[in-house]
Scaffold this motif. Structure first.
Motif, mmCIF file in Angstrom:
data_model
loop_
_atom_site.group_PDB
_atom_site.id
_atom_site.type_symbol
_atom_site.label_atom_id
_atom_site.label_comp_id
_atom_site.label_asym_id
_atom_site.label_seq_id
_atom_site.Cartn_x
_atom_site.Cartn_y
_atom_site.Cartn_z
ATOM 1 N N SER A 90 -4.556 2.754 -5.181
ATOM 2 C CA SER A 90 -4.509 3.743 -4.105
ATOM 3 C C SER A 90 -5.882 4.369 -3.890
ATOM 4 O O SER A 90 -6.340 4.555 -2.772
ATOM 5 N N THR A 148 0.830 -1.202 0.000
ATOM 6 C CA THR A 148 0.000 0.000 0.000
ATOM 7 C C THR A 148 0.866 1.254 0.000
ATOM 8 O O THR A 148 0.646 2.181 -0.782
ATOM 9 N N ALA A 203 4.178 5.935 -4.835
ATOM 10 C CA ALA A 203 4.435 6.070 -6.270
ATOM 11 C C ALA A 203 3.389 6.945 -6.937
ATOM 12 O O ALA A 203 3.616 7.494 -8.007
ATOM 13 N N SER A 204 2.242 7.085 -6.283
ATOM 14 C CA SER A 204 1.176 7.908 -6.842
ATOM 15 C C SER A 204 1.338 9.371 -6.473
ATOM 16 O O SER A 204 0.497 10.192 -6.775
ATOM 17 N N ARG A 231 3.914 1.527 -0.962
ATOM 18 C CA ARG A 231 4.609 1.601 -2.246
ATOM 19 C C ARG A 231 3.719 2.248 -3.298
ATOM 20 O O ARG A 231 4.144 3.157 -4.009
ATOM 21 N N ASP A 232 2.463 1.803 -3.367
ATOM 22 C CA ASP A 232 1.560 2.327 -4.382
ATOM 23 C C ASP A 232 1.195 3.782 -4.136
ATOM 24 O O ASP A 232 1.239 4.606 -5.046
ATOM 25 N N LEU A 233 0.839 4.072 -2.908
ATOM 26 C CA LEU A 233 0.476 5.449 -2.591
ATOM 27 C C LEU A 233 1.649 6.376 -2.853
ATOM 28 O O LEU A 233 1.504 7.434 -3.454
ATOM 29 N N LYS A 270 1.518 2.727 -13.665
ATOM 30 C CA LYS A 270 1.230 3.907 -12.856
ATOM 31 C C LYS A 270 -0.276 4.038 -12.624
ATOM 32 O O LYS A 270 -0.730 4.320 -11.529
ATOM 33 N N CYS A 282 -1.562 1.544 -10.295
ATOM 34 C CA CYS A 282 -1.101 1.945 -8.977
ATOM 35 C C CYS A 282 -2.013 3.006 -8.381
ATOM 36 O O CYS A 282 -2.445 2.915 -7.230
ATOM 37 N N LEU A 283 -2.313 4.005 -9.174
ATOM 38 C CA LEU A 283 -3.195 5.075 -8.718
ATOM 39 C C LEU A 283 -4.581 4.524 -8.413
ATOM 40 O O LEU A 283 -5.219 4.905 -7.435
ATOM 41 N N ALA A 324 2.510 15.524 -10.827
ATOM 42 C CA ALA A 324 1.920 15.226 -9.526
ATOM 43 C C ALA A 324 1.659 13.737 -9.366
ATOM 44 O O ALA A 324 1.545 13.233 -8.254
ATOM 45 N N SER A 325 1.576 13.036 -10.484
ATOM 46 C CA SER A 325 1.355 11.592 -10.428
ATOM 47 C C SER A 325 2.650 10.833 -10.259
ATOM 48 O O SER A 325 2.674 9.610 -10.276
ATOM 49 N N GLY A 326 3.716 11.562 -10.123
ATOM 50 C CA GLY A 326 4.998 10.912 -9.926
ATOM 51 C C GLY A 326 5.703 10.534 -11.216
ATOM 52 O O GLY A 326 6.673 9.786 -11.195
#
Lengths: 126, 126
Positions: free
Chosen positions: B104, A48, A54-55, A50-52, B97, B100-101, B54-56
């Motif tokens: 999240s 979690t 990376a977001s 890691r994902d957050l 990505k 991932c978002l 902002a999304s990395g």
DNA sequence: CTTGACCTTCACATCAATGTCAAGGTTTAG
DNA sequence: CTAAACCTTGACATTGATGTGAAGGTCAAG
């Protein structure tokens, strides 16, 4: 389990697992010899994080959410509304990020498709 | 329009607009007096950059995406395959990505739902 | 017992993204 | 003419997320 296995399984560097712990996002136990001892639940938590992370969600915020998740009953009436708003706000931001990334993805995709078509046409024509 | 207005409209700091330009993500024109001159299209570009960033998504990568969008026709036969691979690779990264978002988002959503439920129960019980 | 693969802490280095400040030019309003 | 509100470039500082390396403890296999 030890840190190396967690790193392998989550793809999160050894170093970062210690960093997250330092930031109090994670509190693995310890073996008698001092080695960190992670549970399966810790692993899920790491995923979690890691994902957050990376977001683009800042670790401070991740910490808050994770803390609340831990003691879901411990909402004090005063902060409830504020925190809920924060979360809602983050969700909205994530939505906008997702749609942005999706748009970019589509752009690249159609670019690639066009290019491939172009090459195919050229190839069969030449 | 001048930099200040762009900053106001996009929420992107003055400083960052110059930074993006330095990173070649943006190439506003210039007034005779040296002031930067942004078009509406520049503003839209800034919004894209802002969201991707902002999304990395690292600026290096943003640049590639934006560049590809720009010259969709300019493939030189020699580089085709290499470029196509790069683009495919970038799409894959965007995909990961996005998922991932999304993960999240779901995490935050369910957190919020649980919390809300909790409060509702408490409210009706108390 | 030794070697190798782990683990520990601590510290320093790096990199990208930003903030901030200084010194100065331009434009507009009073 | 001057002051305020913009803009410019350039440099330096900071912050967060990382890499990396040193010095050393633990443990299992040979």
């Amino acid at each position: 389990m030890r840190i190396g296995e967690v790193a392998d399984r989550t793809g999160v560097a050894n170093r970062m697992l210690r960093y997250y712990e330092e930031q109090e996002l994670l509190t693995p136990g310890r073996h008698r010899n001092g080695y960190r001892d992670y549970t399966e639940s810790d692993v899920r938590r790491v995923e979690t994080i890691r994902d957050l992370s990376a977001s683009g969600v800042p670790t401070r915020f991740i910490k808050i959410v994770l803390d609340r998740q831990a003691d879901a009953g411990a909402w004090t009436s005063k902060c409830d509304a504020i925190l809920a708003d924060m979360v809602r706000c983050q969700i909205a931001e994530l939505d906008s990020k997702i749609s942005c990334l999706t748009t970019s993805r589509e752009a690249l995709r159609s670019f690639l498709d066009e290019a491939t078509l172009e090459r195919t046409v050229r190839a069969s024509a030449g």
